[in-house]
Design a protein around this motif. Structure first.
Motif, mmCIF file in Angstrom:
data_model
loop_
_atom_site.group_PDB
_atom_site.id
_atom_site.type_symbol
_atom_site.label_atom_id
_atom_site.label_comp_id
_atom_site.label_asym_id
_atom_site.label_seq_id
_atom_site.Cartn_x
_atom_site.Cartn_y
_atom_site.Cartn_z
ATOM 1 N N LEU A 13 0.827 -1.204 0.000
ATOM 2 C CA LEU A 13 0.000 0.000 0.000
ATOM 3 C C LEU A 13 0.862 1.255 0.000
ATOM 4 C CD1 LEU A 13 -2.796 -1.116 2.461
ATOM 5 C CD2 LEU A 13 -2.943 -0.880 -0.013
ATOM 6 N N ALA A 17 -0.241 0.855 -3.305
ATOM 7 C CA ALA A 17 -1.282 -0.149 -3.113
ATOM 8 C C ALA A 17 -1.217 -1.219 -4.192
ATOM 9 C CB ALA A 17 -2.654 0.511 -3.032
ATOM 10 N N ASN A 26 -8.367 -6.359 -8.461
ATOM 11 C CA ASN A 26 -7.843 -6.014 -7.138
ATOM 12 C C ASN A 26 -8.971 -6.021 -6.113
ATOM 13 O OD1 ASN A 26 -5.275 -5.521 -8.300
ATOM 14 N ND2 ASN A 26 -5.963 -3.467 -8.893
ATOM 15 N N TYR A 28 -10.140 -5.585 -1.943
ATOM 16 C CA TYR A 28 -9.957 -5.300 -0.525
ATOM 17 C C TYR A 28 -10.928 -6.220 0.214
ATOM 18 C CZ TYR A 28 -7.511 -0.808 -1.368
ATOM 19 O OH TYR A 28 -6.619 0.170 -1.742
ATOM 20 N N ALA A 54 -5.743 -7.516 -0.942
ATOM 21 C CA ALA A 54 -5.256 -6.828 0.254
ATOM 22 C C ALA A 54 -6.182 -7.200 1.397
ATOM 23 C CB ALA A 54 -5.244 -5.319 0.042
ATOM 24 N N ILE A 56 -7.519 -6.550 4.898
ATOM 25 C CA ILE A 56 -7.605 -5.349 5.725
ATOM 26 C C ILE A 56 -8.426 -5.654 6.975
ATOM 27 C CG2 ILE A 56 -8.401 -2.960 5.802
ATOM 28 C CD1 ILE A 56 -7.974 -2.839 2.769
ATOM 29 N N LEU A 60 -11.578 -0.111 6.479
ATOM 30 C CA LEU A 60 -11.836 -0.340 5.058
ATOM 31 C C LEU A 60 -12.559 0.836 4.407
ATOM 32 C CD1 LEU A 60 -11.847 -2.202 2.585
ATOM 33 C CD2 LEU A 60 -13.919 -3.277 3.498
ATOM 34 N N ARG A 63 -10.357 3.941 4.159
ATOM 35 C CA ARG A 63 -9.358 3.828 3.082
ATOM 36 C C ARG A 63 -9.976 4.133 1.727
ATOM 37 N NH1 ARG A 63 -4.517 2.129 2.112
ATOM 38 N NH2 ARG A 63 -4.204 1.440 4.258
ATOM 39 N N SER A 71 -8.441 4.988 -6.104
ATOM 40 C CA SER A 71 -8.340 3.674 -5.473
ATOM 41 C C SER A 71 -8.032 2.597 -6.502
ATOM 42 C CB SER A 71 -9.642 3.324 -4.749
ATOM 43 O OG SER A 71 -9.543 2.031 -4.164
ATOM 44 N N ALA A 73 -8.646 -0.500 -5.855
ATOM 45 C CA ALA A 73 -9.554 -1.601 -5.546
ATOM 46 C C ALA A 73 -10.705 -1.670 -6.536
ATOM 47 C CB ALA A 73 -10.093 -1.462 -4.124
ATOM 48 N N VAL A 76 -14.880 -5.119 -3.141
ATOM 49 C CA VAL A 76 -14.796 -5.222 -1.684
ATOM 50 C C VAL A 76 -15.547 -6.482 -1.285
ATOM 51 C CG1 VAL A 76 -15.376 -4.173 0.514
ATOM 52 C CG2 VAL A 76 -14.711 -2.729 -1.397
#
Length: 336
Positions: A13, A17, A26, A28, A54, A56, A60, A63, A71, A73, A76
């Motif tokens: 990160l 990241a 990607n 999270y 990632a 976490i 969350l 971020r 981002s 990401a 999620v």
């Protein structure tokens, strides 16, 4: 597949990241690596698309807000309807609706606007002592507030998301006033101050401190895997209570597409894979959770716990009552 383990997360990160490329996705996630790695590896094997993860533990939403459109990401993945609602309410998610997603995920297990989809289901059940609780003695969630359970119940804190979701569902079914009295009755029946996690309650039953506890189904599988905890699990059986005007309370793990999503098409492809028959079977075998896709078989162990009728009130309605549920738990001093 490139998997960013927790020990490498901070450095990754700090260096910008997760990478972004057309053939990568990607993620999270707050889930544990062992719970998501097998299904993500299956996706890469089938499509050739790499998945960077990632893991976490906290922060969350903060971020994603801080990163904004920068981002990296795409997706999620998290647990509990309250967490999914928090992410949506933060404005960091975009809606996505496809035939593959809506056909695989029942209506009450996804957002009406396509902002999130459930991937797995867990039931909030009663763990009952095989020695001290008779078959048929546990019936409904409402009955847990009855005096026959005085001094016989253990549970984790009432302000934990799992118990708040159950109380939120009680509000949806019966209204705020009824739910408040139910929480008071449940508190009066506790054998000890709320503490620990769901497994700790089963240990307390094994130790004779209480006769029943509230817990999520998959913890039975986790305890049976652990040589020390196996004896706790073998001292209880799972009972599936129902609401008097509904079914057994369930919660979910879920997925959402981020607002930034630099690899949007690949990310949607992964979302669709996660609710496919193949992925759902993998989830069922490794996580001791229930698939969301209708017709997908559960694992042999999970099947041995018995069947139940899930409550079908929309989880969005449950999530909408979380603040009221928290207020009730504080008013009745449930954890005091």
């Amino acid at each position: 597949m490139t998997m960013l383990r927790p020990f490498a997360l901070a450095a990754a990160l700090a260096a910008g990241a997760l990478p972004a490329a057309a053939d990568e996705v990607n993620i999270y996630t707050t889930r544990q690596p062992e719970l998501v790695t097998p299904v993500l590896e299956a996706f890469t094997a089938e499509t050739g698309i790499k998945v960077n993860v990632a893991y976490i533990d906290s922060g969350l939403v903060e971020r994603l807000r801080a990163e904004g459109q920068r981002s990296p990401a795409d997706l999620v993945m998290t647990v509990d309807i309250a967490n999914l609602k928090q992410i949506v309410d933060a404005g960091v998610i975009q809606r996505v609706v496809t035939d593959a997603l809506t056909e695989a995920v029942p209506e009450h297990l996804r957002a009406a606007d396509g902002s999130w989809y459930a991937l797995t289901v867990r039931a909030r059940v009663v763990y009952a002592s095989k020695e001290r609780v008779a078959d048929g003695e546990v019936t409904t969630y409402e009955d847990l507030a009855s005096e026959k359970w005085r001094g016989r119940i253990c549970t984790r804190p009432g302000t934990h998301n799992y118990n708040l979701a159950l109380l939120s569902a009680m509000i949806v079914h019966h209204g705020e006033d009824y739910a408040r009295e139910w929480a008071r009755g449940l508190k009066a029946n506790l054998a000890r101050k709320p503490q620990g996690n769901d497994r700790a309650q089963v240990k307390a039953i094994w130790a004779g401190e209480c006769d029943i506890s509230l817990g999520n189904t998959y913890y039975m599988g986790k305890m049976l895997e652990d040589p020390e905890q196996r004896q706790w699990a073998e001292s209880v059986r799972i009972v599936f209570p129902e609401f008097e005007n509904g079914g057994t309370h369930v919660n979910v793990s879920g997925v959402a597409l981020t607002e930034a999503a630099p690899n949007r098409e690949a990310a949607i492809r992964l979302m669709e894979f996660l609710v496919s028959e193949k992925a759902q079977e993998i989830y069922a075998e490794i996580n001791y959770e229930y698939p969301v896709r209708p017709g997908t078989p559960v694992s042999e162990l999970v099947a041995s716990w018995g069947s139940f009728t899930p409550d079908t009130i929309p989880l969005e309605e449950v999530a909408a009552q979380r603040a009221t549920a928290l207020k009730i738990m504080e008013e009745v001093n449930f954890d005091g």
